[in-house]
Design an enzyme around this catalytic site. Structure first.
Site, PDB file in Angstrom:
ATOM      1  N   ASP A  66      30.926  59.982  58.096  1.00 42.81           N
ATOM      2  CA  ASP A  66      31.236  60.182  57.068  1.00 42.81           C
ATOM      3  C   ASP A  66      30.201  60.832  56.316  1.00 42.81           C
ATOM      4  OD1 ASP A  66      29.346  58.430  57.471  1.00 42.81           O
ATOM      5  OD2 ASP A  66      31.295  56.884  56.456  1.00 42.81           O
ATOM      6  N   ASN A 135      32.001  45.430  51.571  1.00 35.44           N
ATOM      7  CA  ASN A 135      33.299  45.048  51.032  1.00 35.44           C
ATOM      8  C   ASN A 135      34.583  44.856  52.296  1.00 35.44           C
ATOM      9  OD1 ASN A 135      33.074  47.877  51.703  1.00 35.44           O
ATOM     10  ND2 ASN A 135      34.321  48.227  49.481  1.00 35.44           N
ATOM     11  N   HIS A 137      34.859  47.466  54.432  1.00 28.50           N
ATOM     12  CA  HIS A 137      34.711  48.896  54.863  1.00 28.50           C
ATOM     13  C   HIS A 137      33.785  49.260  56.311  1.00 28.50           C
ATOM     14  CE1 HIS A 137      31.020  50.491  52.922  1.00 28.50           C
ATOM     15  NE2 HIS A 137      30.465  50.970  53.925  1.00 28.50           N
ATOM     16  N   GLU A 142      37.935  52.089  52.428  1.00 28.23           N
ATOM     17  CA  GLU A 142      37.801  51.257  51.625  1.00 28.23           C
ATOM     18  C   GLU A 142      38.746  50.345  51.171  1.00 28.23           C
ATOM     19  OE1 GLU A 142      34.812  50.497  50.447  1.00 28.23           O
ATOM     20  OE2 GLU A 142      33.730  52.293  48.896  1.00 28.23           O
TER      21      GLU A 142
HETATM   22  C1  F6R Z   1      27.981  54.994  57.093  1.00 28.99           C
HETATM   23  C2  F6R Z   1      29.028  54.361  56.952  1.00 28.99           C
HETATM   24  C3  F6R Z   1      28.990  52.919  56.610  1.00 28.99           C
HETATM   25  C4  F6R Z   1      28.394  52.293  56.477  1.00 28.99           C
HETATM   26  C5  F6R Z   1      28.016  50.915  56.573  1.00 28.99           C
HETATM   27  C6  F6R Z   1      27.473  49.791  56.685  1.00 28.99           C
HETATM   28  O1  F6R Z   1      27.443  55.900  57.871  1.00 28.99           O
HETATM   29  O2  F6R Z   1      30.313  54.876  58.256  1.00 28.99           O
HETATM   30  O3  F6R Z   1      30.238  52.221  57.054  1.00 28.99           O
HETATM   31  O4  F6R Z   1      28.113  51.676  58.448  1.00 28.99           O
HETATM   32  O5  F6R Z   1      27.988  50.911  54.964  1.00 28.99           O
HETATM   33  O6  F6R Z   1      25.682  50.455  55.840  1.00 28.99           O
HETATM   34  P1  F6R Z   1      24.486  49.753  56.597  1.00 28.99           P
HETATM   35  O7  F6R Z   1      24.242  49.479  57.816  1.00 28.99           O
HETATM   36  O8  F6R Z   1      23.126  50.848  55.519  1.00 28.99           O
HETATM   37  O9  F6R Z   1      24.125  48.766  55.952  1.00 28.99           O
END
Ligand code: F6R
Length: 244
Positions: A66, A135, A137, A142
């Site tokens: 992403d 959440n 994702h 989402e």
């Molecule tokens: C980032 C991504 C997100 C993160 C998720 C957890 O490329 O795809 O889904 O993996 O938000 O983020 P952290 O590791 O910062 O808790």
């Protein structure tokens, strides 16, 4: 399916070793990569392994999950910047083999379609690394994202913008939209490793464990995948039943 370790360091060693094994067994592997705090120690560990025993990365390809819309690759909070800072600038991987969604694309819809097509044209993802949002994702898919989604533009939820606000000087600077690989793109990876560390991930990991496949919890889509490993530290696993 669950691998639970005492520390973040042990989680990172296990995960980095899995990535390294994949690269060694298949030098032309296509990796799906994630950003975020969870991945920082994983990439640090992977770099250490590669420094100790260099491996030919000239044929390796990567696709990141992403990118924020509106941030250039040079912006310190863009995922492109993160990946170069934590991994790519320390590797001998050809820049043309590195792919991230373009947050500045003029036509985002076309760019999204081209991104999913490029993954297919590369032969699909051999190994996808994932973190998980509080959440549920995965990527920026989402809650309520269709499980058959391809790369698409998303409006970020308030929860995600709040969680990610910690990286920005001002909460108002957190972009409202992003491009993410779709859940179907992720599910087509031959192997998936989801990593979660820290007590703040314990509730969503417990929810994931108990949930059926449900679009309200995007990570639950992974339950249909035949080759999924969920790698946790003790804190993230703290609300799981003993026998998980
Ligand atoms: C980032 C991504 C997100 C993160 C998720 C957890 O490329 O795809 O889904 O993996 O938000 O983020 P952290 O590791 O910062 O808790």
């Amino acid at each position: 399916m669950y691998k639970i370790f005492d520390t973040v360091e042990a989680v990172s060693r296990y995960t980095a070793q899995r990535v390294l094994d994949k690269i060694k067994s298949n030098p032309t592997a296509v990796l799906g990569l994630a950003t975020g705090s969870t991945m920082e120690p994983v990439y640090e560990q992977l770099l250490q392994y590669l420094q100790q025993a260099p491996v030919d990365l000239s044929q390796l390809t990567s696709f990141n999950l992403d990118e924020y819309i509106g941030l250039s690759a040079a912006h310190a909070q863009s995922y492109n910047y993160f990946m170069h800072q934590h991994l790519f600038s320390h590797l001998s991987m050809p820049e043309c083999n590195i792919h991230l969604p373009d947050g500045l694309a003029n036509n985002c819809e076309n760019a999204c379609e081209a991104y999913s097509e490029a993954i297919k044209a590369a032969g699909g993802l051999d190994l996808q690394l994932l973190g998980v949002g509080t959440n549920g994702h995965i990527g920026f898919n989402e809650p309520q994202t269709c499980f058959d989604s391809r790369t698409h533009v998303v409006e970020l939820s308030e929860q995600t913008r709040l969680d990610n606000g910690r990286f920005f000087d001002d909460q108002a600077e957190v972009p409202t939209h992003a491009i993410t690989m779709g859940i179907q793109d992720i599910l087509e990876a031959k192997e998936i490793i989801l990593v979660a560390t820290g007590a703040h991930k314990a509730q969503i990991i417990a929810d994931l464990y108990h949930s059926e496949m449900d679009e309200a919890l995007p990570a639950s889509a992974l339950k249909q995948h035949p080759n999924l490993t969920i790698v946790l530290d003790k804190a993230a696993a703290s609300l799981l039943p003993e026998n998980a």
